[in-house]
Scaffold this motif. Sequence first.
Motif, PDB file in Angstrom:
ATOM      1  N   SER A 243      14.963   8.229 -15.738  1.00  0.00           N
ATOM      2  CA  SER A 243      15.456   7.029 -15.058  1.00  0.00           C
ATOM      3  C   SER A 243      14.270   6.236 -14.528  1.00  0.00           C
ATOM      4  O   SER A 243      13.854   6.421 -13.379  1.00  0.00           O
ATOM      5  CB  SER A 243      16.397   7.418 -13.912  1.00  0.00           C
ATOM      6  N   PRO A 244      13.678   5.372 -15.372  1.00  0.00           N
ATOM      7  CA  PRO A 244      12.458   4.651 -14.989  1.00  0.00           C
ATOM      8  C   PRO A 244      12.618   3.855 -13.693  1.00  0.00           C
ATOM      9  O   PRO A 244      13.668   3.257 -13.441  1.00  0.00           O
ATOM     10  CB  PRO A 244      12.219   3.714 -16.173  1.00  0.00           C
ATOM     11  N   PHE A 245      11.575   3.895 -12.871  1.00  0.00           N
ATOM     12  CA  PHE A 245      11.562   3.129 -11.622  1.00  0.00           C
ATOM     13  C   PHE A 245      10.367   2.184 -11.676  1.00  0.00           C
ATOM     14  O   PHE A 245       9.428   2.383 -12.457  1.00  0.00           O
ATOM     15  CB  PHE A 245      11.480   4.062 -10.408  1.00  0.00           C
ATOM     16  N   PRO A 246      10.399   1.123 -10.862  1.00  0.00           N
ATOM     17  CA  PRO A 246       9.321   0.118 -10.919  1.00  0.00           C
ATOM     18  C   PRO A 246       7.965   0.707 -10.550  1.00  0.00           C
ATOM     19  O   PRO A 246       7.861   1.527  -9.637  1.00  0.00           O
ATOM     20  CB  PRO A 246       9.757  -0.926  -9.887  1.00  0.00           C
ATOM     21  N   VAL A 247       6.948   0.289 -11.276  1.00  0.00           N
ATOM     22  CA  VAL A 247       5.567   0.670 -10.991  1.00  0.00           C
ATOM     23  C   VAL A 247       4.757  -0.619 -10.870  1.00  0.00           C
ATOM     24  O   VAL A 247       4.958  -1.563 -11.647  1.00  0.00           O
ATOM     25  CB  VAL A 247       4.993   1.561 -12.118  1.00  0.00           C
ATOM     26  N   LEU A 248       3.861  -0.685  -9.922  1.00  0.00           N
ATOM     27  CA  LEU A 248       3.100  -1.906  -9.688  1.00  0.00           C
ATOM     28  C   LEU A 248       2.309  -2.346 -10.919  1.00  0.00           C
ATOM     29  O   LEU A 248       1.737  -1.525 -11.628  1.00  0.00           O
ATOM     30  CB  LEU A 248       2.118  -1.704  -8.533  1.00  0.00           C
ATOM     31  N   THR A 249       2.281  -3.650 -11.146  1.00  0.00           N
ATOM     32  CA  THR A 249       1.380  -4.214 -12.144  1.00  0.00           C
ATOM     33  C   THR A 249      -0.030  -4.272 -11.553  1.00  0.00           C
ATOM     34  O   THR A 249      -0.224  -4.089 -10.345  1.00  0.00           O
ATOM     35  CB  THR A 249       1.803  -5.637 -12.532  1.00  0.00           C
ATOM     36  N   ARG A 250      -1.007  -4.543 -12.401  1.00  0.00           N
ATOM     37  CA  ARG A 250      -2.376  -4.639 -11.895  1.00  0.00           C
ATOM     38  C   ARG A 250      -2.485  -5.759 -10.864  1.00  0.00           C
ATOM     39  O   ARG A 250      -3.135  -5.594  -9.823  1.00  0.00           O
ATOM     40  CB  ARG A 250      -3.349  -4.909 -13.044  1.00  0.00           C
ATOM     41  N   GLU A 251      -1.851  -6.887 -11.136  1.00  0.00           N
ATOM     42  CA  GLU A 251      -1.914  -8.016 -10.216  1.00  0.00           C
ATOM     43  C   GLU A 251      -1.269  -7.675  -8.878  1.00  0.00           C
ATOM     44  O   GLU A 251      -1.809  -8.028  -7.818  1.00  0.00           O
ATOM     45  CB  GLU A 251      -1.230  -9.239 -10.836  1.00  0.00           C
ATOM     46  N   GLU A 252      -0.141  -6.985  -8.913  1.00  0.00           N
ATOM     47  CA  GLU A 252       0.526  -6.582  -7.674  1.00  0.00           C
ATOM     48  C   GLU A 252      -0.328  -5.583  -6.894  1.00  0.00           C
ATOM     49  O   GLU A 252      -0.422  -5.654  -5.666  1.00  0.00           O
ATOM     50  CB  GLU A 252       1.894  -5.966  -7.993  1.00  0.00           C
ATOM     51  N   TYR A 253      -0.944  -4.668  -7.621  1.00  0.00           N
ATOM     52  CA  TYR A 253      -1.781  -3.659  -6.974  1.00  0.00           C
ATOM     53  C   TYR A 253      -2.983  -4.316  -6.289  1.00  0.00           C
ATOM     54  O   TYR A 253      -3.298  -4.005  -5.134  1.00  0.00           O
ATOM     55  CB  TYR A 253      -2.263  -2.639  -8.004  1.00  0.00           C
ATOM     56  N   VAL A 254      -3.657  -5.214  -6.984  1.00  0.00           N
ATOM     57  CA  VAL A 254      -4.807  -5.922  -6.420  1.00  0.00           C
ATOM     58  C   VAL A 254      -4.399  -6.649  -5.142  1.00  0.00           C
ATOM     59  O   VAL A 254      -5.090  -6.578  -4.112  1.00  0.00           O
ATOM     60  CB  VAL A 254      -5.407  -6.905  -7.445  1.00  0.00           C
ATOM     61  N   ASP A 255      -3.275  -7.324  -5.183  1.00  0.00           N
ATOM     62  CA  ASP A 255      -2.785  -8.073  -4.022  1.00  0.00           C
ATOM     63  C   ASP A 255      -2.532  -7.144  -2.836  1.00  0.00           C
ATOM     64  O   ASP A 255      -2.962  -7.424  -1.707  1.00  0.00           O
ATOM     65  CB  ASP A 255      -1.501  -8.820  -4.396  1.00  0.00           C
ATOM     66  N   ILE A 256      -1.864  -6.027  -3.080  1.00  0.00           N
ATOM     67  CA  ILE A 256      -1.528  -5.104  -1.995  1.00  0.00           C
ATOM     68  C   ILE A 256      -2.773  -4.433  -1.441  1.00  0.00           C
ATOM     69  O   ILE A 256      -2.925  -4.289  -0.217  1.00  0.00           O
ATOM     70  CB  ILE A 256      -0.493  -4.067  -2.477  1.00  0.00           C
ATOM     71  N   VAL A 257      -3.690  -4.030  -2.299  1.00  0.00           N
ATOM     72  CA  VAL A 257      -4.927  -3.398  -1.831  1.00  0.00           C
ATOM     73  C   VAL A 257      -5.705  -4.343  -0.924  1.00  0.00           C
ATOM     74  O   VAL A 257      -6.213  -3.942   0.129  1.00  0.00           O
ATOM     75  CB  VAL A 257      -5.802  -2.939  -3.019  1.00  0.00           C
ATOM     76  N   ILE A 258      -5.803  -5.594  -1.300  1.00  0.00           N
ATOM     77  CA  ILE A 258      -6.523  -6.560  -0.471  1.00  0.00           C
ATOM     78  C   ILE A 258      -5.852  -6.698   0.895  1.00  0.00           C
ATOM     79  O   ILE A 258      -6.529  -6.717   1.938  1.00  0.00           O
ATOM     80  CB  ILE A 258      -6.609  -7.921  -1.180  1.00  0.00           C
ATOM     81  N   LYS A 259      -4.534  -6.765   0.901  1.00  0.00           N
ATOM     82  CA  LYS A 259      -3.804  -6.860   2.171  1.00  0.00           C
ATOM     83  C   LYS A 259      -3.990  -5.594   2.999  1.00  0.00           C
ATOM     84  O   LYS A 259      -4.053  -5.651   4.237  1.00  0.00           O
ATOM     85  CB  LYS A 259      -2.328  -7.122   1.905  1.00  0.00           C
ATOM     86  N   GLN A 260      -4.076  -4.442   2.342  1.00  0.00           N
ATOM     87  CA  GLN A 260      -4.340  -3.200   3.067  1.00  0.00           C
ATOM     88  C   GLN A 260      -5.741  -3.212   3.678  1.00  0.00           C
ATOM     89  O   GLN A 260      -5.930  -2.834   4.837  1.00  0.00           O
ATOM     90  CB  GLN A 260      -4.178  -2.003   2.132  1.00  0.00           C
TER      91      GLN A 260
END
Length: 315
Positions: A243-260
């Motif tokens: 049952s596949p669940f959403p996994v962050l895209t590279r762009e989403e990951y970059v955005d979240i890491v910067i905010k972190q």
Amino acid sequence: MTYQNPFPYSDDNKRYHTWNYYLKHRFHSKVFKVALNANFSCPNRDGTCGVGGCSFCGALGSGEYAGNIHDDLAIQFTKGQEMMLKKWPNGKSIAYFQAYSNTYAPCDVLKATFDPFAAREDICAISIATRADCLDEEKITYLQSLTKEKEIWIELGLQSIHDSTAKRINRGHTYQQFLDAIALLKDTDLKICVHLINSLPNESEKMMLETASAVGLLPIHAVKIHMLHIMENTKLAEEYLTSPFPVLTREEYVDIVIKQLERIPAHIVIQRLTGDGVKEALITPDWTLKKVVVLNEIDKEMKRRNTWQGKLLKK
């Protein structure tokens, strides 16, 4: 106009407190880790607090790049060190006990494992990966004694502050147990590094940012931020393929890491911003295989936003 980086802990274009920066200024040399497998186990595998381990963790206990478990530790270290010295002939070594939970044993076992490395002149530090529920006052007193010989890092896997997530991934301990371990460590000379994972099942961006903010308030010295790797032969892989669940895209990951990073104080060292999954066993996300690309995108986007580690924190 000459470009000037506003971030104080940087010798280059990085706008966060890199591990390389810390090591260069601490040891005045190139420093590398030699990953070891000391054949420990985990309380989340043997039934003490659970079975099967964390759902993202493979059979090697997150030690896919550690030494050969069939080799003596001294041999593992020598092989790893020789390989790294080919790349950095004048580099200094950190003995990195990576696989499984490396304080999950009685103190006499810990002493037999770590004492020989504390005595070695060709090692500048020891890094010990473990869990919050594998530390107590006796073990911490022993580990503190090693700081007379070497810089000692304790790497604690937390992954998320949210107990709902911990339960979802079969973590086997609570955030409060983690905080209890931090309380035992905070008045020692031991260096504390906390591991976080982004894109865990059911976690929103808000939850990931809450984790970074909370960890940034703790008396710690470093953080490792990882992207979730869904690897073959793990419980999480079974769930994902069913049952596949959403996994962050590279762009989403970059955005979240910067905010972190904006929420983590500048003095805290960022030992890692993206992990290494074994290519042959990685199911998703395959964009993590291009580690340099991910790091470059973080650098470029931080410059574009004119932001840096700790920017959102009050002076």
